[in-house]
Design a protein around this motif. Structure first.
Motif, PDB file in Angstrom:
ATOM      1  N   ILE A   8     -20.663  23.198   0.564  1.00  0.00           N
ATOM      2  CA  ILE A   8     -21.396  24.252  -0.138  1.00  0.00           C
ATOM      3  C   ILE A   8     -20.690  25.576   0.122  1.00  0.00           C
ATOM      4  O   ILE A   8     -20.581  26.007   1.274  1.00  0.00           O
ATOM      5  N   LEU A   9     -20.195  26.207  -0.930  1.00  0.00           N
ATOM      6  CA  LEU A   9     -19.512  27.492  -0.802  1.00  0.00           C
ATOM      7  C   LEU A   9     -20.286  28.532  -1.583  1.00  0.00           C
ATOM      8  O   LEU A   9     -20.260  28.542  -2.821  1.00  0.00           O
ATOM      9  N   ASP A  10     -21.020  29.382  -0.868  1.00  0.00           N
ATOM     10  CA  ASP A  10     -21.842  30.418  -1.498  1.00  0.00           C
ATOM     11  C   ASP A  10     -22.045  31.532  -0.468  1.00  0.00           C
ATOM     12  O   ASP A  10     -22.327  31.239   0.705  1.00  0.00           O
ATOM     13  N   ARG A  16     -27.385  28.683   0.558  1.00  0.00           N
ATOM     14  CA  ARG A  16     -26.759  27.645   1.377  1.00  0.00           C
ATOM     15  C   ARG A  16     -27.822  26.811   2.103  1.00  0.00           C
ATOM     16  O   ARG A  16     -27.724  25.589   2.175  1.00  0.00           O
ATOM     17  N   THR A  17     -28.841  27.487   2.624  1.00  0.00           N
ATOM     18  CA  THR A  17     -29.900  26.782   3.353  1.00  0.00           C
ATOM     19  C   THR A  17     -30.697  25.869   2.426  1.00  0.00           C
ATOM     20  O   THR A  17     -30.978  24.708   2.763  1.00  0.00           O
ATOM     21  N   ILE A  18     -31.071  26.379   1.253  1.00  0.00           N
ATOM     22  CA  ILE A  18     -31.839  25.578   0.299  1.00  0.00           C
ATOM     23  C   ILE A  18     -31.065  24.326  -0.098  1.00  0.00           C
ATOM     24  O   ILE A  18     -31.607  23.213  -0.119  1.00  0.00           O
ATOM     25  N   CYS A  51     -17.738  19.202  -4.117  1.00  0.00           N
ATOM     26  CA  CYS A  51     -17.678  20.610  -3.722  1.00  0.00           C
ATOM     27  C   CYS A  51     -18.603  21.421  -4.626  1.00  0.00           C
ATOM     28  O   CYS A  51     -18.421  21.415  -5.844  1.00  0.00           O
ATOM     29  N   LEU A  52     -19.595  22.087  -4.032  1.00  0.00           N
ATOM     30  CA  LEU A  52     -20.437  23.023  -4.769  1.00  0.00           C
ATOM     31  C   LEU A  52     -19.851  24.415  -4.578  1.00  0.00           C
ATOM     32  O   LEU A  52     -19.697  24.879  -3.442  1.00  0.00           O
TER      33      LEU A  52
END
Length: 233
Positions: A8-10, A16-18, A51-52
């Motif tokens: 998760i790349l944000d 990221r937690t959600i 990959c998000l």
């Protein structure tokens, strides 16, 4: 594919937690990053299945990163972005993304989309990773096309999905509706344009004459037919 690794790349901690909570509850493993630099460093020791990627990153251009991931990593790439314009979605898909999810999103939808990307069609040839056809060798473990002289050309995960559809069903018509059903993602003009781009790139890599391709034939109004003789190993 429970247990698959999703990165998760944000840059938004709440996002990221959600995402991490929803994915881990669904049985996935996750790694989260706020910066592209840390994410790319982690790729040297980890091989994600999906990959998000958020496009609004503070330290790099998200679309450039998506294109690089699609060509080099072999992972499915799903964009999660607040950019809702059709052109943004089309551009992301053209650069190699497998799917595009618009913020705000339902975490359950993200989990479902990831499962679609990881779902493997139940065909006899899917156990193979190498296909040979008309002087070419397609290796789906290394995402490369090799000609009869040994020259290698890489292809992206998204291009590989389309190529595998053709190689699994040689000399059979594959309609746009079947492609959309098997590959997932949103229907409509953005999906059609993304397919056009991926097929055009595959033809280029297979050195096809764009005016008279020998292997990937367009049947106007119906779909496509792959005319090669395919052997899986």
């Amino acid at each position: 594919m429970t247990g698959a690794l999703v990165t998760i790349l944000d840059d938004e901690p709440a996002i990221r937690t959600i995402l991490a909570d929803a994915l881990e509850e669904a049985g996935f493993r996750t790694l989260s990053f706020s910066r592209a630099s840390a994410f790319e460093a982690a790729l040297k020791t980890h091989k994600p299945d999906v990959c998000l990627v958020d496009l609004g990153l503070p330290d790099t251009d998200g679309l450039t990163l998506v294109h690089k991931l699609a060509l080099e990593q072999g992972a499915a790439v799903i964009i999660i972005s607040g950019r809702a314009q059709v052109q943004d979605r089309v551009t992301g898909l053209e650069l190699g993304a497998d799917d595009y999810i618009i913020k705000p999103f339902d975490p359950a939808e993200v989990v479902a989309r990831i499962r679609v990307r990881l779902r493997t069609p139940k065909t006899a040839t899917q156990t193979g990773q190498i296909a040979q056809f008309n002087g070419w060798t397609a290796s789906f473990d290394s995402y490369t096309l090799t000609d009869d002289q040994g020259s290698e050309t890489p292809f992206s995960h998204a291009e590989g999905e389309v190529l595998r559809l053709f190689l699994d069903a040689p000399k059979r018509l594959i309609s746009r509706a079947q492609m959309q059903e098997m590959l997932g993602g949103g229907a409509g003009d953005s999906f059609d344009r993304a397919m056009d781009v991926r097929i055009s790139r595959l033809r280029t890599k297979l050195r096809e004459d764009p005016k008279n391709p020998r292997l990937i034939k367009t049947i106007y109004g119906a779909g496509y037919i792959f005319l090669g003789d395919v052997q899986w190993t």
